[in-house]
Each structure stands twice: as structure tokens, then as C-alpha cells.
Design a protein around this motif. Structure first.
Motif, PDB file in Angstrom:
ATOM      1  N   GLU A  21       0.831  -1.187   0.000  1.00 59.64           N
ATOM      2  CA  GLU A  21       0.000   0.000   0.000  1.00 59.64           C
ATOM      3  C   GLU A  21       0.871   1.245   0.000  1.00 59.64           C
ATOM      4  N   LYS A  22       0.330   2.310  -0.549  1.00 62.13           N
ATOM      5  CA  LYS A  22       1.070   3.563  -0.604  1.00 62.13           C
ATOM      6  C   LYS A  22       1.434   3.993   0.809  1.00 62.13           C
ATOM      7  N   LYS A  23       2.697   4.254   1.029  1.00 62.18           N
ATOM      8  CA  LYS A  23       3.135   4.652   2.351  1.00 62.18           C
ATOM      9  C   LYS A  23       2.743   6.100   2.613  1.00 62.18           C
ATOM     10  N   PRO A  64      17.381  -2.299  -4.119  1.00 60.05           N
ATOM     11  CA  PRO A  64      16.032  -2.043  -4.650  1.00 60.05           C
ATOM     12  C   PRO A  64      15.997  -1.116  -5.863  1.00 60.05           C
ATOM     13  N   PHE A  65      16.802  -1.406  -6.892  1.00 57.62           N
ATOM     14  CA  PHE A  65      16.749  -0.613  -8.109  1.00 57.62           C
ATOM     15  C   PHE A  65      15.319  -0.580  -8.654  1.00 57.62           C
ATOM     16  N   SER A  66      14.921   0.580  -9.174  1.00 59.28           N
ATOM     17  CA  SER A  66      13.551   0.718  -9.676  1.00 59.28           C
ATOM     18  C   SER A  66      13.464   1.437 -11.019  1.00 59.28           C
ATOM     19  N   TYR A  67      14.546   2.056 -11.464  1.00 59.50           N
ATOM     20  CA  TYR A  67      14.469   2.956 -12.624  1.00 59.50           C
ATOM     21  C   TYR A  67      13.974   2.245 -13.870  1.00 59.50           C
ATOM     22  N   PRO A  68      13.273   2.902 -14.769  1.00 63.48           N
ATOM     23  CA  PRO A  68      12.971   4.339 -14.726  1.00 63.48           C
ATOM     24  C   PRO A  68      11.802   4.704 -13.815  1.00 63.48           C
ATOM     25  N   ALA A  69      11.166   3.711 -13.185  1.00 68.42           N
ATOM     26  CA  ALA A  69      10.083   4.011 -12.242  1.00 68.42           C
ATOM     27  C   ALA A  69      10.645   4.611 -10.961  1.00 68.42           C
ATOM     28  N   LEU A  70       9.863   5.440 -10.331  1.00 71.18           N
ATOM     29  CA  LEU A  70      10.257   6.029  -9.056  1.00 71.18           C
ATOM     30  C   LEU A  70      10.129   4.993  -7.938  1.00 71.18           C
ATOM     31  N   SER A  99       8.702   5.451  -5.274  1.00 69.29           N
ATOM     32  CA  SER A  99       7.342   5.615  -4.752  1.00 69.29           C
ATOM     33  C   SER A  99       6.277   5.047  -5.671  1.00 69.29           C
ATOM     34  N   GLY A 100       6.679   4.537  -6.837  1.00 64.93           N
ATOM     35  CA  GLY A 100       5.719   3.954  -7.764  1.00 64.93           C
ATOM     36  C   GLY A 100       5.093   2.690  -7.207  1.00 64.93           C
ATOM     37  N   ASP A 101       3.937   2.320  -7.749  1.00 62.21           N
ATOM     38  CA  ASP A 101       3.228   1.146  -7.233  1.00 62.21           C
ATOM     39  C   ASP A 101       3.241  -0.033  -8.196  1.00 62.21           C
ATOM     40  N   GLU A 102       4.201  -0.049  -9.132  1.00 60.71           N
ATOM     41  CA  GLU A 102       4.319  -1.171 -10.056  1.00 60.71           C
ATOM     42  C   GLU A 102       4.640  -2.458  -9.275  1.00 60.71           C
ATOM     43  N   ASP A 103       4.024  -3.555  -9.653  1.00 58.15           N
ATOM     44  CA  ASP A 103       4.246  -4.782  -8.891  1.00 58.15           C
ATOM     45  C   ASP A 103       5.665  -5.323  -9.055  1.00 58.15           C
ATOM     46  N   ILE A 158      16.311  11.566  -5.143  1.00 58.76           N
ATOM     47  CA  ILE A 158      15.617  12.248  -4.042  1.00 58.76           C
ATOM     48  C   ILE A 158      14.437  11.418  -3.560  1.00 58.76           C
ATOM     49  N   ASP A 159      13.700  10.839  -4.499  1.00 58.96           N
ATOM     50  CA  ASP A 159      12.553  10.017  -4.126  1.00 58.96           C
ATOM     51  C   ASP A 159      13.000   8.799  -3.319  1.00 58.96           C
ATOM     52  N   ALA A 160      14.140   8.227  -3.685  1.00 59.93           N
ATOM     53  CA  ALA A 160      14.666   7.080  -2.936  1.00 59.93           C
ATOM     54  C   ALA A 160      14.932   7.465  -1.486  1.00 59.93           C
TER      55      ALA A 160
END
Length: 401
Positions: A75-77, A281-287, A289-293, A343-345
Motif C-alpha cells: 500500500e502507498k506509504k 532495490p533498483f527501480s528505474y525508470p520508475a520512481l 514511490s511507484g506502485d508497479e508490482d 531524491i525520491d529514494a
């Protein structure tokens, strides 16, 4: 990363690339290294990371969700939660290239790290470089680097692993007794220069593990290595995991962090052999804070739940690598996106009460070649000049400690 691959590994990577057009394993590493007797070993030993990029297609989403059992989208924190492990610690995972820097450049990089706000550096202690030939040890590169960090009062997280070719079993798996012998020598030599030890790098992928990843084999190897560190350096923290973003590949060449951890616990790993859980926890190009599974950063609470259910809920998480490529390749992000990701990280990590430390990967670009995606993860350009993210995150650390 551009490393020599066996045809089987190349085929495995190609099969993964077909599952979702933008969800692909992206390899990271150093490709431009000054000539050195150890350079051949470095090509085989450098760390590999596979951040997952892009959005899932409709057809692949079902497969990917199925590959992550018992893992729901977090869930969104919201809002701030009380931190369990004190103020968030900031580090930089430097990458191998710092090992080959001249003294002047090295001193500048260490100063840049401190100026950025990092209180610790993650440095590689490569078995393949130090004992490239069995029984013949060359500690010079690591001695120099750790002596300079010690002199400057910098805390060091040493990531130890990267097996030389001669040390593998026929199936390319690690021989635990040989690795434990090397760890014993390293821990004795650097007991007063390394504050924490991370045993192996990304064992849930075949590129770093060489053989197909095996949670039970990792648990047994880890226990033997940890025992040597606890004997030689009892005050040092020991990190377990160092888990890469990954999915449960049908060919077994990579295992998702959740599935891998479950396997480690099923193997009944000695929970007194480690103090910290580590994840990349690499996520790029998604932030983050993104909610991609598929977003590993977003799945951190799910990973923590596995840890908690197995009795390790009080142990902190260290995110020992987070970063993104810049440059001009199709797999890179622009400076604006790079800054936003970093910054988001930081902001999202602060919302996770179980996380104690965040390490940005990496310090300096490995080469001036902007077209090479593997060389452009730095907070600094190859010439040492800061990228916008360096300055922006530094301001964020000051304004929002």
C-alpha cells in the motif's frame, strides 16, 4: 555489464528479454579499467545488478505476478513513521573503478563522498583479484584503499565475494571451504579497517553466483564465512542477502528476493550468523514511490514481512545499492529524472521504519563514454564534476535530515 558470457547465459538473458518489452535485466558494472595484472580477474569478478526497467505489458503482468508467490503490492506509504533504528545512515557504493584511481583522484573522490553527506562507503574486497592464482595473494589494491579510508575516519562496508575461476565446482557453484579460507584471511587483515561485512553480492542471480542460484547452498556458504568474520572481527556487523531485483525465472537463472529469502529460511540458516538484511532495490525508470508490482523498492515491505515471519523482524535492512544510469544510451535516464529518482529514494526510505541505511550507487562514472550504459551510474561525471543529482540530494540531506 559487458562481460564474457557462456552461450547458455546469453541464451538465458535473451529468453528473459522476451518476457515484456520493457521488463528486462539490465547489467551494471565497470567496463573501462586501466591495464593491470588483475584486470582479467576483474572482468569475471565485478558485481552484477539487474534493475528492472519499464512498465509491464498486459500479457506479461500475469506471469510476473505468478512468479512472486505471497507477495502483494504494498500500500502507498503515508506520513512519517517512527524509525526503529535511529537516524537514516547514508552511504555510497563506489563500484570497482575507485580501486584503480590514482592517489590524487582517490583523495578527491573520498572528499566528494564526505561532502555529499555519506558517513560510510561500500568497497569491494574481491577474492578473484586478490587470489587470482590459487595460493598467491596480492592485497595491494585493497590495502591502499582501506588505508586511505581508515586515515580519513571513513566507515567501510566491505562486500566480499567474486570467486576466481579456479575455485568453482564443475557446476560453477562456490566451494564454501575455499571461500571461508579467503574470508578468514581478509577478516584478519582488515579487522580494524572494515566496520561491516556483506558476504557475497547478489546471490539470487547466476551472473554473480555463476551457478544457478541456490538458497540452501548460499546459506551454508554464508554460515562458514560468517563464522570466520565473527572470530576475527567480532565487533563488525555482518550483512546477509545483498539481493538483486529479480523474478522467478523458469530456467532458474535468477530468483526473486522474496522467494530466495524464503529458501534461505527453509534451509534453516543460523540466524545468529548475521545482523542485517541487505537488498538492492533498483527501480528505474520508475520512481521508488511507484506502485508497479515489479518495482523492487515498492516491494520492500513485502520482503520485510518474510523476514519478520521468520523471526528476524528486529534486524535492520540496509539498502546497499540504489541508482540509475545517465548518459545517451536508450537504457539511460536524463539528469532531471536521475535527480528525481535519487531524491525520491531518500524520501521513501525515510518512510520505512525497518531500514537503517541507504547507499547510492555509484560515486563516479566508470568512463567518459556516455553511450555505454554500464559506465554511467555515478553521482559524479567521469571528470569528477557533480551531476545535478549530487547537489540536489546533498541539499535534501541538509534540509530533511
Amino acid at each position: 555489464m559487458s562481460t564474457p558470457r557462456t552461450s547458455a547465459r546469453r541464451d538465458g538473458r535473451a529468453r528473459r528479454a522476451l518476457v515484456g518489452t520493457l521488463l528486462a535485466g539490465l547489467a551494471l558494472g565497470v567496463t573501462s579499467i586501466p591495464p593491470t595484472p588483475a584486470s582479467a580477474a576483474l572482468v569475471e569478478a565485478r558485481p552484477i545488478f539487474t534493475p528492472l526497467a519499464g512498465a509491464l505489458t498486459t500479457s506479461s503482468a500475469v506471469d510476473r505476478n505468478a512468479a512472486l508467490p505471497d507477495a502483494s503490492i504494498s500500500e502507498k506509504k503515508k506520513g512519517k513513521k517512527k524509525r526503529r533504528h535511529g537516524r537514516l545512515r547514508i552511504g555510497i557504493s563506489t563500484g570497482f573503478s575507485i580501486m584503480y584511481s590514482g592517489d590524487k583522484r582517490l583523495d578527491k573522490d573520498l572528499a566528494r563522498s564526505e561532502n555529499f553527506g555519506a558517513d560510510q562507503l561500500r568497497l569491494d574486497i574481491s577474492w578473484a583479484i586478490i587470489e587470482h592464482e590459487q595460493g598467491v595473494y596480492d592485497w595491494s589494491l585493497t590495502d591502499r584503499l582501506l588505508s586511505r579510508t581508515k586515515a580519513k575516519g571513513i566507515n567501510v562496508l566491505g562486500v566480499i565475494g567474486f570467486a576466481p575461476d579456479w575455485s568453482h565446482n564443475p557446476d560453477q557453484s562456490v566451494k564454501p571451504e575455499l571461500f571461508a579460507k579467503f574470508v578468514d584471511l581478509a577478516a584478519k587483515r582488515y579487522a580494524n579497517k572494515v566496520a561491516a561485512w556483506e558476504i557475497w553480492n547478489e546471490p539470487n542471480q547466476d551472473r554473480s553466483w555463476k551457478a544457478k542460484p541456490n538458497p540452501r547452498a548460499y546459506a551454508r556458504m554464508f554460515e562458514q564465512a560468517s563464522a570466520k568474520i565473527q572470530k576475527r572481527d567480532p565487533k563488525a556487523k555482518i550483512l546477509m542477502g545483498s539481493l538483486a531485483p529479480a523474478v522467478d525465472d523458469p530456467d532458474g537463472i535468477e530468483i526473486s528476493p522474496i522467494t530466495f529469502l524464503k529458501g534461505v529460511y527453509r534451509a534453516k540458516i543460523d540466524r545468529s550468523s548475521y545482523d542485517v538484511i541487505s537488498v538492492h532495490p533498483f527501480s528505474y525508470p520508475a520512481l521508488p514511490s511507484g506502485d508497479e508490482d515489479w518495482n523492487t523498492f515498492n516491494r520492500l515491505p513485502d520482503i520485510y514481512r518474510v523476514v519478520k515471519r521468520n523471526g528476524d523482524g528486529k534486524k535492520p535492512f540496509w539498502l546497499t545499492e540504489y541508482g540509475a544510469r545517465t548518459g545517451s544510451s536508450s537504457r539511460s535516464v536524463n539528469y532531471k529524472r536521475h535527480t528525481k529518482l535519487m531524491i525520491d529514494a531518500y524520501r521513501e526510505t525515510k518512510k520505512l521504519p525497518f531500514v537503517q541505511a541507504l547507499f547510492f550507487y555509484s560515486l563516479r562514472d566508470a568512463s567518459p563514454n556516455l553511450k555505454e550504459p554500464e559506465d554511467n551510474f555515478g553521482l559524479l561525471k567521469f571528470n569528477g564534476r557533480p551531476k545535478p543529482a549530487y547537489k540536489a540530494v546533498r541539499r535534501e540531506l541538509i534540509r530533511n535530515p
